[in-house]
Design a protein around this motif. Structure first.
Motif, PDB file in Angstrom:
ATOM      1  N   ILE A 234      -7.815  -3.830  -2.535  1.00 50.57           N
ATOM      2  CA  ILE A 234      -7.743  -2.556  -1.814  1.00 50.57           C
ATOM      3  C   ILE A 234      -6.363  -2.365  -1.208  1.00 50.57           C
ATOM      4  O   ILE A 234      -5.739  -1.305  -1.334  1.00 50.57           O
ATOM      5  CB  ILE A 234      -8.833  -2.496  -0.729  1.00 50.57           C
ATOM      6  CG1 ILE A 234     -10.218  -2.310  -1.368  1.00 50.57           C
ATOM      7  CG2 ILE A 234      -8.558  -1.360   0.261  1.00 50.57           C
ATOM      8  CD1 ILE A 234     -11.375  -2.429  -0.390  1.00 50.57           C
ATOM      9  N   TRP A 235      -5.851  -3.394  -0.531  1.00 49.16           N
ATOM     10  CA  TRP A 235      -4.530  -3.294   0.108  1.00 49.16           C
ATOM     11  C   TRP A 235      -3.444  -3.013  -0.919  1.00 49.16           C
ATOM     12  O   TRP A 235      -2.568  -2.177  -0.678  1.00 49.16           O
ATOM     13  CB  TRP A 235      -4.197  -4.582   0.859  1.00 49.16           C
ATOM     14  CG  TRP A 235      -5.214  -4.999   1.859  1.00 49.16           C
ATOM     15  CD1 TRP A 235      -6.088  -4.189   2.543  1.00 49.16           C
ATOM     16  CD2 TRP A 235      -5.484  -6.329   2.295  1.00 49.16           C
ATOM     17  NE1 TRP A 235      -6.883  -4.934   3.369  1.00 49.16           N
ATOM     18  CE2 TRP A 235      -6.541  -6.254   3.249  1.00 49.16           C
ATOM     19  CE3 TRP A 235      -4.955  -7.580   1.991  1.00 49.16           C
ATOM     20  CZ2 TRP A 235      -7.054  -7.384   3.874  1.00 49.16           C
ATOM     21  CZ3 TRP A 235      -5.464  -8.708   2.621  1.00 49.16           C
ATOM     22  CH2 TRP A 235      -6.492  -8.603   3.547  1.00 49.16           C
ATOM     23  N   ASN A 236      -3.504  -3.715  -2.049  1.00 45.72           N
ATOM     24  CA  ASN A 236      -2.472  -3.545  -3.081  1.00 45.72           C
ATOM     25  C   ASN A 236      -2.468  -2.118  -3.630  1.00 45.72           C
ATOM     26  O   ASN A 236      -1.401  -1.515  -3.822  1.00 45.72           O
ATOM     27  CB  ASN A 236      -2.674  -4.550  -4.210  1.00 45.72           C
ATOM     28  CG  ASN A 236      -2.321  -5.965  -3.795  1.00 45.72           C
ATOM     29  OD1 ASN A 236      -1.604  -6.186  -2.817  1.00 45.72           O
ATOM     30  ND2 ASN A 236      -2.821  -6.947  -4.527  1.00 45.72           N
ATOM     31  N   GLN A 237      -3.667  -1.575  -3.877  1.00 46.08           N
ATOM     32  CA  GLN A 237      -3.710  -0.221  -4.421  1.00 46.08           C
ATOM     33  C   GLN A 237      -3.291   0.808  -3.376  1.00 46.08           C
ATOM     34  O   GLN A 237      -2.587   1.771  -3.696  1.00 46.08           O
ATOM     35  CB  GLN A 237      -5.103   0.109  -4.951  1.00 46.08           C
ATOM     36  CG  GLN A 237      -5.127   1.389  -5.782  1.00 46.08           C
ATOM     37  CD  GLN A 237      -6.441   1.583  -6.499  1.00 46.08           C
ATOM     38  OE1 GLN A 237      -7.361   2.192  -5.956  1.00 46.08           O
ATOM     39  NE2 GLN A 237      -6.544   1.066  -7.725  1.00 46.08           N
ATOM     40  N   CYS A 238      -3.698   0.599  -2.140  1.00 45.25           N
ATOM     41  CA  CYS A 238      -3.264   1.503  -1.066  1.00 45.25           C
ATOM     42  C   CYS A 238      -1.739   1.503  -0.960  1.00 45.25           C
ATOM     43  O   CYS A 238      -1.115   2.561  -0.808  1.00 45.25           O
ATOM     44  CB  CYS A 238      -3.873   1.075   0.267  1.00 45.25           C
ATOM     45  SG  CYS A 238      -5.636   1.431   0.441  1.00 45.25           S
ATOM     46  N   SER A 239      -1.144   0.327  -1.052  1.00 44.46           N
ATOM     47  CA  SER A 239       0.318   0.226  -0.963  1.00 44.46           C
ATOM     48  C   SER A 239       0.987   0.989  -2.100  1.00 44.46           C
ATOM     49  O   SER A 239       1.981   1.701  -1.883  1.00 44.46           O
ATOM     50  CB  SER A 239       0.737  -1.249  -1.001  1.00 44.46           C
ATOM     51  OG  SER A 239       2.143  -1.369  -0.965  1.00 44.46           O
ATOM     52  N   LYS A 240       0.465   0.875  -3.303  1.00 42.34           N
ATOM     53  CA  LYS A 240       1.049   1.575  -4.457  1.00 42.34           C
ATOM     54  C   LYS A 240       0.944   3.092  -4.299  1.00 42.34           C
ATOM     55  O   LYS A 240       1.875   3.830  -4.639  1.00 42.34           O
ATOM     56  CB  LYS A 240       0.361   1.121  -5.740  1.00 42.34           C
ATOM     57  CG  LYS A 240       0.717  -0.305  -6.141  1.00 42.34           C
ATOM     58  CD  LYS A 240      -0.040  -0.735  -7.390  1.00 42.34           C
ATOM     59  CE  LYS A 240       0.298  -2.180  -7.746  1.00 42.34           C
ATOM     60  NZ  LYS A 240      -0.474  -2.648  -8.926  1.00 42.34           N
ATOM     61  N   LYS A 258       5.166  -0.880   2.602  1.00 35.59           N
ATOM     62  CA  LYS A 258       5.661  -2.237   2.830  1.00 35.59           C
ATOM     63  C   LYS A 258       4.957  -2.901   4.003  1.00 35.59           C
ATOM     64  O   LYS A 258       4.788  -4.125   4.021  1.00 35.59           O
ATOM     65  CB  LYS A 258       7.176  -2.204   3.067  1.00 35.59           C
ATOM     66  CG  LYS A 258       7.972  -1.866   1.819  1.00 35.59           C
ATOM     67  CD  LYS A 258       9.466  -1.930   2.075  1.00 35.59           C
ATOM     68  CE  LYS A 258      10.245  -1.610   0.799  1.00 35.59           C
ATOM     69  NZ  LYS A 258      11.710  -1.630   1.018  1.00 35.59           N
ATOM     70  N   GLN A 259       4.544  -2.094   4.982  1.00 34.63           N
ATOM     71  CA  GLN A 259       3.818  -2.670   6.111  1.00 34.63           C
ATOM     72  C   GLN A 259       2.491  -3.276   5.664  1.00 34.63           C
ATOM     73  O   GLN A 259       2.087  -4.340   6.143  1.00 34.63           O
ATOM     74  CB  GLN A 259       3.578  -1.601   7.179  1.00 34.63           C
ATOM     75  CG  GLN A 259       4.809  -1.251   7.988  1.00 34.63           C
ATOM     76  CD  GLN A 259       4.484  -0.340   9.150  1.00 34.63           C
ATOM     77  OE1 GLN A 259       3.555  -0.598   9.914  1.00 34.63           O
ATOM     78  NE2 GLN A 259       5.231   0.727   9.297  1.00 34.63           N
ATOM     79  N   ILE A 260       1.799  -2.599   4.752  1.00 32.41           N
ATOM     80  CA  ILE A 260       0.535  -3.149   4.240  1.00 32.41           C
ATOM     81  C   ILE A 260       0.776  -4.509   3.584  1.00 32.41           C
ATOM     82  O   ILE A 260       0.041  -5.475   3.827  1.00 32.41           O
ATOM     83  CB  ILE A 260      -0.119  -2.197   3.219  1.00 32.41           C
ATOM     84  CG1 ILE A 260      -0.517  -0.886   3.873  1.00 32.41           C
ATOM     85  CG2 ILE A 260      -1.350  -2.855   2.582  1.00 32.41           C
ATOM     86  CD1 ILE A 260      -1.069   0.140   2.901  1.00 32.41           C
TER      87      ILE A 260
END
Length: 272
Positions: A234-240, A258-260
């Protein structure tokens, strides 16, 4: 000039570099609105990972507590009571059952002391959970809710940006800004979705999980146990997704994508 700090991202009130006066925009939302949304997003993101850290500390403490309980020997008074004990057979019966009648005051104090000890140790000792670990602590509610609030705040800010950039008209903005969150996200990324350049499955899962926290029914309370690997996806996709928004906005403050990743790496360093 006052500096406001949230998490890792500092924010300062926006001023005119010549006269030092606040720059006003043409409609009811001036630059302060963007600042408040940025501060809100930083707050939600920081709180999300605070709750997650607390959740795993609690689960680590529970493991330590279980080990400490095995070292507590019941005294003769406890053994006599336990030998005669008949526990209720139903959940309601157990909820109404007074366990103080089972264990002596002396043993209860030892149990409380063991729990306090376990919590203190969990603050400082190291423990690694696997990627497939399911987080069952109640504090996971705080992480899921705040991650959802974080993403929704950034999406709302971007919609305002699109409106004030005249990329969407006032009527469309009024309609889409009050729609469901996934409808807002699909609207923003419709071009990328049509070209199959992005995916929304993990973000959709985030809001599916948040819906379970908002509607905390008996069934949802039982099944809400996200795996560590699930959260990382979830975090990786939100960051993208946020990278795409940041490219379009070109704002100088608050690189949330980048904060995520920063929070994610710190979490994985501590617990994985």
């Amino acid at each position: 000039m006052m500096m406001v700090v949230r998490g890792t991202a500092p924010h300062m009130p926006y001023t005119n570099p010549i006269g030092g006066k606040l720059v006003n925009m043409s409609n009811k939302h001036d630059i302060k609105t963007y600042q408040k949304l940025s501060l809100g997003a930083s707050f939600f993101l920081e709180e999300a990972f605070k709750y997650l850290d607390t959740a795993l500390k609690y689960e680590f403490a529970s493991i330590l507590f279980g080990e400490l309980l095995e070292t507590i020997e019941p005294n003769q008074e406890d053994r006599k009571t336990i030998d005669k004990l008949i526990l209720p057979a139903t959940p309601i019966g157990m909820l109404q059952f007074d366990n103080k009648k089972v264990i002596s005051e002396k043993t209860i104090k030892k149990i409380y002391s063991a729990w306090d000890n376990a919590q203190k140790r969990a603050e400082n000792e190291k423990y690694k959970f696997g990627l497939n670990h399911s987080i069952d602590s109640t504090e996971i509610l705080g992480h899921i809710n705040n991650m959802g609030f974080f993403m929704e705040t950034i999406i709302n800010r971007h919609l305002l940006f699109l409106n004030q950039s005249r990329k969407i008209d006032d009527f469309s903005y009024s309609r889409i800004s009050t729609s469901r969150i996934m409808e807002r996200i699909v609207y923003i990324f419709k071009d990328e979705l049509n070209k199959n350049r992005i995916h929304l499955n993990e973000v959709q899962n985030l809001f599916r999980l948040r819906n379970k926290t908002v509607h905390y029914t008996p069934d949802n309370a039982k099944i809400l146990k996200p795996m560590v690997s699930e959260l990382i996806k979830i975090w990786n996709q939100c960051s993208k997704l946020l990278e795409k928004l940041e490219e379009k906005e070109n704002f100088v403050d608050g690189n949330f994508s980048k904060q995520i990743i920063y929070y994610s790496l710190k979490f994985q360093e501590r617990w994985i």
